[in-house]
Design a protein around this motif. Structure first.
Motif, PDB file in Angstrom:
ATOM      1  N   PRO A  87       0.832  -1.203   0.000  1.00 57.70           N
ATOM      2  CA  PRO A  87       0.000   0.000   0.000  1.00 57.70           C
ATOM      3  C   PRO A  87       0.865   1.250   0.000  1.00 57.70           C
ATOM      4  O   PRO A  87       1.904   1.311   0.673  1.00 57.70           O
ATOM      5  CB  PRO A  87      -0.804  -0.133   1.301  1.00 57.70           C
ATOM      6  CG  PRO A  87      -0.874  -1.607   1.536  1.00 57.70           C
ATOM      7  CD  PRO A  87       0.464  -2.142   1.069  1.00 57.70           C
ATOM      8  N   LEU A  88       0.454   2.260  -0.748  1.00 53.73           N
ATOM      9  CA  LEU A  88       1.257   3.453  -0.906  1.00 53.73           C
ATOM     10  C   LEU A  88       1.358   4.244   0.387  1.00 53.73           C
ATOM     11  O   LEU A  88       0.440   4.297   1.186  1.00 53.73           O
ATOM     12  CB  LEU A  88       0.638   4.348  -1.988  1.00 53.73           C
ATOM     13  CG  LEU A  88       0.558   3.717  -3.380  1.00 53.73           C
ATOM     14  CD1 LEU A  88      -0.224   4.634  -4.301  1.00 53.73           C
ATOM     15  CD2 LEU A  88       1.952   3.494  -3.920  1.00 53.73           C
ATOM     16  N   ALA A 119       0.753   2.952  -9.101  1.00 54.89           N
ATOM     17  CA  ALA A 119       0.773   1.496  -8.929  1.00 54.89           C
ATOM     18  C   ALA A 119       2.178   0.935  -8.796  1.00 54.89           C
ATOM     19  O   ALA A 119       2.358  -0.289  -8.853  1.00 54.89           O
ATOM     20  CB  ALA A 119       0.055   0.829 -10.107  1.00 54.89           C
ATOM     21  N   ARG A 135       0.536   8.911  -1.873  1.00 55.64           N
ATOM     22  CA  ARG A 135      -0.874   9.091  -2.125  1.00 55.64           C
ATOM     23  C   ARG A 135      -1.191  10.533  -2.471  1.00 55.64           C
ATOM     24  O   ARG A 135      -2.056  10.801  -3.286  1.00 55.64           O
ATOM     25  CB  ARG A 135      -1.695   8.648  -0.913  1.00 55.64           C
ATOM     26  CG  ARG A 135      -1.690   7.137  -0.723  1.00 55.64           C
ATOM     27  CD  ARG A 135      -2.537   6.729   0.460  1.00 55.64           C
ATOM     28  NE  ARG A 135      -2.468   5.295   0.656  1.00 55.64           N
ATOM     29  CZ  ARG A 135      -3.136   4.652   1.589  1.00 55.64           C
ATOM     30  NH1 ARG A 135      -3.925   5.315   2.407  1.00 55.64           N
ATOM     31  NH2 ARG A 135      -3.022   3.345   1.724  1.00 55.64           N
ATOM     32  N   VAL A 141      -3.862   6.560  -9.691  1.00 50.78           N
ATOM     33  CA  VAL A 141      -3.305   5.821  -8.556  1.00 50.78           C
ATOM     34  C   VAL A 141      -1.915   5.317  -8.936  1.00 50.78           C
ATOM     35  O   VAL A 141      -1.753   4.607  -9.934  1.00 50.78           O
ATOM     36  CB  VAL A 141      -4.204   4.633  -8.164  1.00 50.78           C
ATOM     37  CG1 VAL A 141      -3.512   3.742  -7.134  1.00 50.78           C
ATOM     38  CG2 VAL A 141      -5.521   5.144  -7.597  1.00 50.78           C
ATOM     39  N   ARG A 172      -6.364   0.849  -4.792  1.00 48.46           N
ATOM     40  CA  ARG A 172      -5.122   0.531  -4.070  1.00 48.46           C
ATOM     41  C   ARG A 172      -5.220  -0.840  -3.404  1.00 48.46           C
ATOM     42  O   ARG A 172      -4.264  -1.616  -3.405  1.00 48.46           O
ATOM     43  CB  ARG A 172      -4.829   1.616  -3.031  1.00 48.46           C
ATOM     44  CG  ARG A 172      -4.514   2.976  -3.641  1.00 48.46           C
ATOM     45  CD  ARG A 172      -4.047   3.974  -2.582  1.00 48.46           C
ATOM     46  NE  ARG A 172      -3.958   5.303  -3.164  1.00 48.46           N
ATOM     47  CZ  ARG A 172      -4.882   6.243  -3.060  1.00 48.46           C
ATOM     48  NH1 ARG A 172      -5.991   5.998  -2.357  1.00 48.46           N
ATOM     49  NH2 ARG A 172      -4.724   7.410  -3.631  1.00 48.46           N
ATOM     50  N   ASP A 197      -0.880  11.175  -6.008  1.00 49.14           N
ATOM     51  CA  ASP A 197      -1.882  10.564  -6.863  1.00 49.14           C
ATOM     52  C   ASP A 197      -2.761  11.610  -7.529  1.00 49.14           C
ATOM     53  O   ASP A 197      -3.116  11.481  -8.685  1.00 49.14           O
ATOM     54  CB  ASP A 197      -2.787   9.626  -6.045  1.00 49.14           C
ATOM     55  CG  ASP A 197      -2.115   8.310  -5.734  1.00 49.14           C
ATOM     56  OD1 ASP A 197      -0.975   8.108  -6.156  1.00 49.14           O
ATOM     57  OD2 ASP A 197      -2.760   7.501  -5.036  1.00 49.14           O
TER      58      ASP A 197
END
Length: 285
Positions: free
Chosen positions: A16-17, A211, A22, A209, A237, A25
């Motif tokens: 997870p970022l 990735a 984030r 997002v 996510r 993003d």
């Protein structure tokens, strides 16, 4: 119904970022000037991107395998410039490859040899072995699809716009900040190039997002939890993180039978529900 023609085809170690990523993003990616963009491919994804990016005030030129005459009508309708494939890569800031996956091998030799290293190359393609594309042993053995594309064209690529359906891209975009706005994954190794691609995703109406690296881009390939399920950014996510190496290949082998059960004219909602049903690994948004 043959899986080759079902309308859901969009021509048509991830963790997870962090909070820092984030924020990029939907924020840092937006601070980039208008650009010159060449799009190779005029199928559902390529033509929709041409319309949307022109509406975002970019200077867009389009090309396909039929030469200038093959794109003149679409170019006139959209208000962009018709060119051949070499014209699509000369003097631009961004190149978008939006052609059937294996068609990358039919591009002119050394097409990108004179393209500057700062030019962003976006790959929107998806590999459908035994259905639309011939089998490619390296990918069948686990090489991420866009890594293979990068090897064919001889330069780095960013993977984007591959995990949204053609209908989704054309009809379901929303202004930035909209409640429930859908998301699209963007993977690549160069952060500057990735941020530019993320800006374009945002301008087409979707939350971008991050990735991860291109090596991790298998997490947004066909038959993964993040693929063409119309998820918002938070669920996207989760879906990227939930992907299992090798899992997509097993599901892909079952897709002709799975989608045949939808009938000859499935709705967009039917297709999204079917895609979600193949990967029941994340909470519904």
């Amino acid at each position: 119904m043959s899986f080759i023609i079902v309308c859901y085809l969009p021509f048509g170690g991830f963790l997870p970022l962090s909070q820092k990523h984030r924020k990029s993003d939907s924020g840092a990616a937006m601070r980039i000037r208008a650009m010159k963009i060449g799009i190779i491919g005029t199928g559902n994804i390529g033509s929709t991107l041409a319309r949307k990016l022109r509406s975002a005030d970019h200077d867009v030129r389009i090309a396909n395998s039929r030469g200038v005459d093959g794109v003149k009508q679409l170019a006139a309708e959209v208000g962009v410039t018709a060119v051949d494939v070499r014209g699509a890569v000369e003097g631009v800031d961004v190149i978008v490859l939006s052609i059937p996956f294996f068609a990358v091998t039919a591009l002119p030799v050394n097409l990108f040899s004179s393209v500057g290293t700062d030019v962003v190359l976006i790959d929107t393609g998806n590999y459908y072995p035994g259905m639309r594309d011939p089998h490619i042993p390296e990918i069948d053995d686990g090489l991420p699809e866009s890594v293979w594309v990068s090897m064919q064209v001889g330069r780095p690529v960013i993977k984007a716009f591959n995990n949204v359906l053609a209908y989704t891209l054309a009809e379901l975009g929303q202004p930035e900040g909209s409640l429930g706005r859908l998301a699209a994954a963007v993977a690549g190794d160069d952060m500057r190039s990735k941020l530019i691609a993320m800006k374009l995703v945002n301008q087409t109406g979707f939350d971008p997002v991050d990735a991860g690296s291109l090596a991790e881009s298998w997490r947004q390939q066909p038959c993964t939890p993040a693929y063409c399920c119309d998820y918002d950014a938070q669920t996207m996510r989760k879906a990227l993180a939930a992907a299992v190496a090798g899992g997509a290949a097993k599901i892909l082998n079952q897709m002709p039978q799975f989608f045949a059960r939808l009938g000859s004219n499935p709705t967009h909602a039917d297709i999204v529900a079917a895609n979600r049903a193949t990967n029941v690994v994340v909470d519904e948004p």
